[in-house]
Design an enzyme around this catalytic site. Sequence first.
Site, PDB file in Angstrom:
ATOM      1  N   ASP A   1      -8.133  15.091 -37.381  1.00 21.14           N
ATOM      2  CA  ASP A   1      -9.438  14.464 -37.156  1.00 21.14           C
ATOM      3  C   ASP A   1     -10.514  15.141 -38.018  1.00 21.14           C
ATOM      4  OD1 ASP A   1     -11.345  12.840 -35.989  1.00 21.14           O
ATOM      5  OD2 ASP A   1     -10.955  13.484 -33.934  1.00 21.14           O
TER       6      ASP A   1
ATOM      7  N   ASP B   1     -12.656   4.114 -33.380  1.00 26.92           N
ATOM      8  CA  ASP B   1     -12.756   4.559 -31.985  1.00 26.92           C
ATOM      9  C   ASP B   1     -12.993   3.381 -31.066  1.00 26.92           C
ATOM     10  OD1 ASP B   1     -12.230   7.203 -32.163  1.00 26.92           O
ATOM     11  OD2 ASP B   1     -14.314   7.864 -32.267  1.00 26.92           O
TER      12      ASP B   1
HETATM   13  C1  DGJ Z   1     -12.719  11.273 -32.627  1.00 29.91           C
HETATM   14  C2  DGJ Z   1     -11.446  10.472 -32.632  1.00 29.91           C
HETATM   15  O1  DGJ Z   1     -11.637   9.274 -33.320  1.00 29.91           O
HETATM   16  C3  DGJ Z   1     -11.016  10.228 -31.189  1.00 29.91           C
HETATM   17  O2  DGJ Z   1      -9.864   9.435 -31.176  1.00 29.91           O
HETATM   18  C4  DGJ Z   1     -10.772  11.546 -30.532  1.00 29.91           C
HETATM   19  O3  DGJ Z   1      -9.692  12.195 -31.126  1.00 29.91           O
HETATM   20  C5  DGJ Z   1     -12.020  12.412 -30.606  1.00 29.91           C
HETATM   21  N1  DGJ Z   1     -12.495  12.529 -31.952  1.00 29.91           N
HETATM   22  C6  DGJ Z   1     -11.768  13.780 -30.034  1.00 29.91           C
HETATM   23  O4  DGJ Z   1     -12.838  14.601 -30.203  1.00 29.91           O
END
Ligand code: DGJ
Length: 657
Positions: free
Chosen positions: A410, A480
């Site tokens: 991430d 997301d």
């Molecule tokens: C952003 C990601 O897109 C989410 O899926 C998740 O992993 C969060 N970060 C966790 O902080």
Amino acid sequence: MNWQPFEVPTLGQGWYGTPAVDVLNARGDHVVDLRVTGHRILPGKKGLPGLPCVYTEEAGEAWSLEVDLADSLTGLGVTMQYSVFEKTGAVARSMRVTNAGQEPLTLRGAFPASVPIWGSDYDVLHLKGAWARERTLVRTPLGQGRYEIGSQRGASGHEENPFIALCGKETCENSGEVWGISFVYSGSFLAGASTDNAGNARLYMGLNPQVFSWHLEPGESFQTPETVLVHSSQGLNGMSRIYHELYRTRLARGAWRDRPRPVLINNWEGTYFDFDEDKLFQIAREGKELGIELFVMDDGWFGQRNSDNCSLGDWKANPDKLPRGLSGLSERIHGLGMLFGIWMEPEMISPDSDLYRAHPDWCLHVEGRERTEERNQLILDLSRKEVRVFITEAVSSVLRESRADYLKWDMNRNMTEYFSPALPPERRMETQHRYMLGLYEVMDEITRSFPQVLFESCSGGGGRFDPGLLYYMPQAWTSDNTDAVSRLWIQYGTSLVYPPSAMGAHVSAVPNHQCHRTTTMKMRGDVALCGGGFGFELDVTSLTEEEKQQARSVIARAKELRSLVHQGTFYRLLSPQGARYAAWQFLRENEALLCVYRILSEPSLPPLRVRMTGLDPDAVYRDETGKLYSGAVLMYMGFSVGISGDFGSCVMRFEKV
Ligand code: DGJ
């Protein structure tokens, strides 16, 4: 002069557009007069040292041309690098800039693609977005000026994707001309479409000069990242098919490139930071019972991290949550017969972390200025060798200790104060690009050291969904936003350039956490199963028996269709633009999959007929209810879809009999 179709336009001798190469010399001017000095035609395609790029596997797949140009007064040399893929006509194009003179040079602009296009009565296409609203297709008239998109964020970003195209006014999904440029790069970029005073257009793509320059001492050279140019006269689907095939089979690499991916469950939306080993184990066990194959532990397992305000950089399991460490949880998950996956955000550092207390100078910053935090975090300076060594070791030891089969990488903020104090002042503007080179070095080493691990990139959802990262990680978290209706827009737009095999797509809880909309499990499943990285992202232990039964059938369906979704040719059929329907199709040898989604229902409308594409008009196809159709009927009259109510879907497989 300004209307000349220059191949490598430069400044100071009658060209007034965006230069492909802009170089400031030691005398203080930036006049560049490039003349051809030689060329080579070579079989195949070379790699680009330290950079992601498309590649060939067999002789004859591509041919390359290198053209040398030189400016005799300053010693500036430019080698244009072209590789043409035989089957699709896609052209990979990059350039190497060399200082063969006696004085230093400063490269201030580097656009590996700058392409004249005859005429200007075109539309511009690009993929605009925001967090949770990534890559919405924008189509707008080119007009008589300059249309620019880009990123200065130090990442390709949520807002613009590194892709731009021109197409004819009449071009639609299946006919008409389109010229696309995609950048195999994950950092800041600038792309544009302009018209000159003779009425011709130009498309360009390169490093963003606002945040880039490169100091070249005598004898030094600079290699640009690669652009990929595609022309199709078979409409937008024609262009997308070329990008999909190239990026799925000749950009993505590794053991997972050609393999359908395991169905996963990720605990993020199910628990956020509030979990412990037992809770995760219960989710995994229930998931296994539903047919899920891979359990992924997301953010919150390390340091003191119970919210997003600390511990990035302290990659040791939190004993309060995981008393038996990473290996203890992983053993229990593996014991269920499931794969185990883990989340990391390796490029980041929390000011409240042991890492920051030990190395406060390891983040990007400008001495004497405030360090701007986003999501309570700063960015590690990957232009520094010791930082790259730290990250490589931290990720490797987590993968070793946890025996992970999957890693979600991430990255949750964009750059501010994007300078490295470790560089001399004349090189500080190089920081953003040096960061990307550092990131690619680290990713290359880690992915080569753990060849069996499935890597998925992520950036606050789809904020770095670009060809650069697809070279290292064959799938990316698309957004997301997991709402089934929003995902129609997002996956539709993403498919303009990127193959479905690269898209992470999950079924999440309702009401949806981002949109607060409620859709059926079937609709959520039917949208998510069109992404190669299919999974669930909710607390399955809280589902009712009826919901579990629905989840079981969604998962079984996704498994049944995943190899077709992964390897089939993808066609967009109906755009969600009108907010009534969306439709797309996968096609492979003797089978086709038609996916139709009804967004909002309306009274007094006849049943929708969706016209399929690419079938054999003379063949007979059988649908899953046993009905027979000729290919001509499915393509020219269409398949009649009876979906009632809002948020409905129909996913139907056809087999050639
Ligand atoms: C952003 C990601 O897109 C989410 O899926 C998740 O992993 C969060 N970060 C966790 O902080």
